[in-house]
Design an enzyme around this catalytic site. Structure first.
Site, short mmCIF file in Angstrom:
data_model
loop_
_atom_site.label_atom_id
_atom_site.label_comp_id
_atom_site.label_asym_id
_atom_site.label_seq_id
_atom_site.Cartn_x
_atom_site.Cartn_y
_atom_site.Cartn_z
N CYS A 114 0.77 -1.29 0.06
CA CYS A 114 0.02 -0.08 -0.06
C CYS A 114 0.82 1.35 -0.03
O CYS A 114 0.29 2.38 -0.20
CB CYS A 114 -0.92 0.13 1.10
SG CYS A 114 -2.20 -1.48 1.12
N HIS A 250 -3.26 7.56 1.67
CA HIS A 250 -3.73 6.28 1.29
C HIS A 250 -5.06 5.89 1.81
O HIS A 250 -5.23 6.27 3.07
CB HIS A 250 -2.64 5.16 1.81
CG HIS A 250 -3.06 3.69 1.68
ND1 HIS A 250 -3.65 3.26 0.58
CD2 HIS A 250 -3.23 2.74 2.52
CE1 HIS A 250 -4.00 2.18 0.51
NE2 HIS A 250 -3.76 1.64 1.78
N ASN A 280 -9.95 0.10 -0.34
CA ASN A 280 -8.69 0.16 -0.40
C ASN A 280 -8.22 -0.55 -1.52
O ASN A 280 -8.13 -1.62 -1.94
CB ASN A 280 -8.30 -0.74 0.76
CG ASN A 280 -6.67 -0.65 1.07
OD1 ASN A 280 -5.92 -0.25 0.30
ND2 ASN A 280 -6.18 -1.05 2.18
O1 UT7 Z 1 -3.97 -0.51 3.30
C1 UT7 Z 1 -2.97 -1.30 4.21
C2 UT7 Z 1 -3.15 -0.87 5.31
N1 UT7 Z 1 -4.62 -1.50 6.17
C3 UT7 Z 1 -5.17 -0.87 6.97
O2 UT7 Z 1 -4.96 0.16 7.06
C4 UT7 Z 1 -6.25 -1.41 7.66
C5 UT7 Z 1 -6.25 -1.06 9.14
N2 UT7 Z 1 -7.58 -1.57 9.56
C6 UT7 Z 1 -8.61 -1.48 9.63
O3 UT7 Z 1 -8.95 -0.36 8.84
C7 UT7 Z 1 -9.63 -1.99 10.74
O4 UT7 Z 1 -9.17 -2.65 11.68
C8 UT7 Z 1 -10.61 -2.91 10.11
C9 UT7 Z 1 -11.90 -2.06 9.19
C10 UT7 Z 1 -10.01 -4.07 9.18
C11 UT7 Z 1 -11.43 -3.42 11.17
O5 UT7 Z 1 -11.98 -2.59 12.16
P1 UT7 Z 1 -11.94 -2.55 13.77
O6 UT7 Z 1 -12.75 -1.66 14.36
O7 UT7 Z 1 -10.38 -2.62 14.12
O8 UT7 Z 1 -12.74 -4.00 14.00
P2 UT7 Z 1 -12.06 -5.17 14.49
O9 UT7 Z 1 -10.85 -5.95 13.66
O10 UT7 Z 1 -11.40 -5.05 16.10
O11 UT7 Z 1 -13.18 -6.27 14.75
C12 UT7 Z 1 -14.24 -6.08 15.49
C13 UT7 Z 1 -15.22 -7.11 15.35
C14 UT7 Z 1 -14.93 -8.41 15.65
O12 UT7 Z 1 -15.80 -9.15 16.21
P3 UT7 Z 1 -15.71 -9.59 17.92
O13 UT7 Z 1 -14.30 -10.18 17.96
O14 UT7 Z 1 -15.38 -8.19 18.35
O15 UT7 Z 1 -16.64 -10.08 18.18
C15 UT7 Z 1 -14.98 -9.01 13.98
O16 UT7 Z 1 -15.14 -10.19 13.82
O17 UT7 Z 1 -15.92 -6.89 14.09
C16 UT7 Z 1 -15.95 -8.31 13.57
N3 UT7 Z 1 -15.95 -8.17 11.90
C17 UT7 Z 1 -16.79 -7.73 11.33
N4 UT7 Z 1 -18.24 -7.83 11.59
C18 UT7 Z 1 -19.19 -7.70 10.58
C19 UT7 Z 1 -14.64 -8.12 11.33
N5 UT7 Z 1 -15.09 -7.78 9.93
C20 UT7 Z 1 -16.39 -7.76 10.02
C21 UT7 Z 1 -17.40 -7.79 9.09
N6 UT7 Z 1 -18.62 -7.45 9.30
N7 UT7 Z 1 -16.96 -7.45 7.62
#
Ligand code: UT7
Length: 323
Positions: A114, A250, A280
């Site tokens: 990225c 980005h 992304n």
């Molecule tokens: O481009 C390269 C660099 N990449 C990035 O910069 C991405 C960086 N990260 C992010 O953008 C965010 O961390 C995400 C969008 C990927 C995730 O957001 P988050 O607020 O960090 O959520 P999380 O990973 O802590 O997950 C929270 C909850 C989890 O459930 P539990 O364990 O709390 O029950 C996940 O399983 O959300 C759940 N979850 C979803 N729920 C519904 C993860 N993906 C989904 C989904 N739909 N698609």
């Protein structure tokens, strides 16, 4: 007088197929509301079957050349930032070179995931400052839809396909930070963080693999490292965030974009945001945002722009450019 790499053209290409968040609701345990609120993404484009990264890159390159009013014969080099090249080799860049009909000069790919476009800009700037090239096409192009695990809801809803391109041309500046062109760069990587974001396959493992990400860990690194690199390159240019007209980040997550702007003391009115429409697109996201920002009349000649990106590696960096 000081040689500068000045942006004289910009363009982009997005595949025709637009996929709204709601399309994932039938195959995954997810909702439009979750995707929107956690990432800011509303839709993304996916390449058609048989449509490859070099196809997207070639169309973006043509648009940038047309915007610059530049003849292909005048281009010395093509640099493509991509992690999803059509073939293991040759480079996507040489394939674009052939498609454009360019039979001289040189072309190569840069792979920094990225952060790839920031790395490619930095390399192209160095080629121009050293006198090795006068005009360089710098392209970010990706088909990340090809490395998604469609059963992993935590990653497959976040990425999209697309390409953006800039033409950089050598011009004489006065050696001041009021000059047009690239004024400073800052590149970083730390391979200890490989497990946070990687593809679990590759040539040497005889598999294509899928993208794997510990999203919340990458998130934590992103805001801190992006604000720091942006401030470092501004400092190198003898500027501060008060001088910035546009942050062109980005486009991975609206919350990362907001957090970085806040850390830099800048409001969202100074940020070009396209994540809602593109998702992304990895190395393509910054040139896509630059092109859309110019089309919308946000970015104008003379504006001071900071681009910043982070991704797999981890690799991250920033470029300060006066448009
Ligand atoms: O481009 C390269 C660099 N990449 C990035 O910069 C991405 C960086 N990260 C992010 O953008 C965010 O961390 C995400 C969008 C990927 C995730 O957001 P988050 O607020 O960090 O959520 P999380 O990973 O802590 O997950 C929270 C909850 C989890 O459930 P539990 O364990 O709390 O029950 C996940 O399983 O959300 C759940 N979850 C979803 N729920 C519904 C993860 N993906 C989904 C989904 N739909 N698609």
């Amino acid at each position: 007088m000081t040689r500068r790499a000045v942006v004289t053209g910009v363009g982009h290409y997005l595949p025709e197929r637009v996929v709204p968040n709601s399309e994932f609701e039938s195959t995954l345990d997810t909702t439009d509301e979750w995707i929107r609120s956690r990432s800011g993404i509303e839709r993304r484009h996916f390449a058609a079957e048989g449509e490859t990264t070099s196809d997207l890159a070639t169309k973006a390159a043509r648009a940038a050349l047309e915007d610059a009013g530049c003849d292909l014969d005048a281009v010395d080099a093509i640099v493509v930032a991509t992690s999803t090249a059509d073939l293991t080799f040759p480079s996507a860049a040489t394939m674009v070179q052939a498609r454009l009909g360019m039979t001289s000069g040189f072309a190569f790919d840069v792979q920094a995931v990225c952060a790839g476009f920031v790395y490619a800009l930095s390399n192209a700037n160095a080629l121009i400052l050293s006198g090795q090239a006068d005009r360089v096409l710098v392209i970010g192009a990706e088909t990340f839809s090809r490395i998604m695990d469609w059963t992993d809801r935590s990653t497959c809803v976040l990425f999209g396909d697309g390409a953006g391109a800039l033409l950089l041309e050598a011009q004489e500046g006065e050696g001041r930070n009021t000059d047009r062109g690239i004024l400073a760069v800052d590149l970083n990587s730390d391979g200890r963080y490989k497990d946070l974001l990687y593809v679990d396959g590759g040539v040497s493992t005889q598999t294509t693999g899928h993208l794997r990400m510990q999203g919340n860990q990458v998130f934590r690194h992103a805001v801190e490292k992006l604000a720091k690199t942006a401030n470092t390159s501004l400092e190198r240019a003898g500027l501060t965030s008060d001088d910035v007209d546009w942050i062109v980040p980005h486009q991975a997550n609206i919350r990362i974009i907001q957090g970085t702007a806040k850390k830099m003391g800048l409001g969202m009115d100074k940020v070009v945001v396209t994540v809602q429409d593109h998702g992304n697109t990895s190395a393509a996201s910054i040139p896509l945002a630059l092109s859309v920002g110019k089309q919308k009349g946000q970015i104008k000649s003379g504006d001071l722009i900071v681009t910043e990106a982070i991704g797999g590696g981890l690799a991250w960096g920033s470029v300060v450019v006066r448009w």
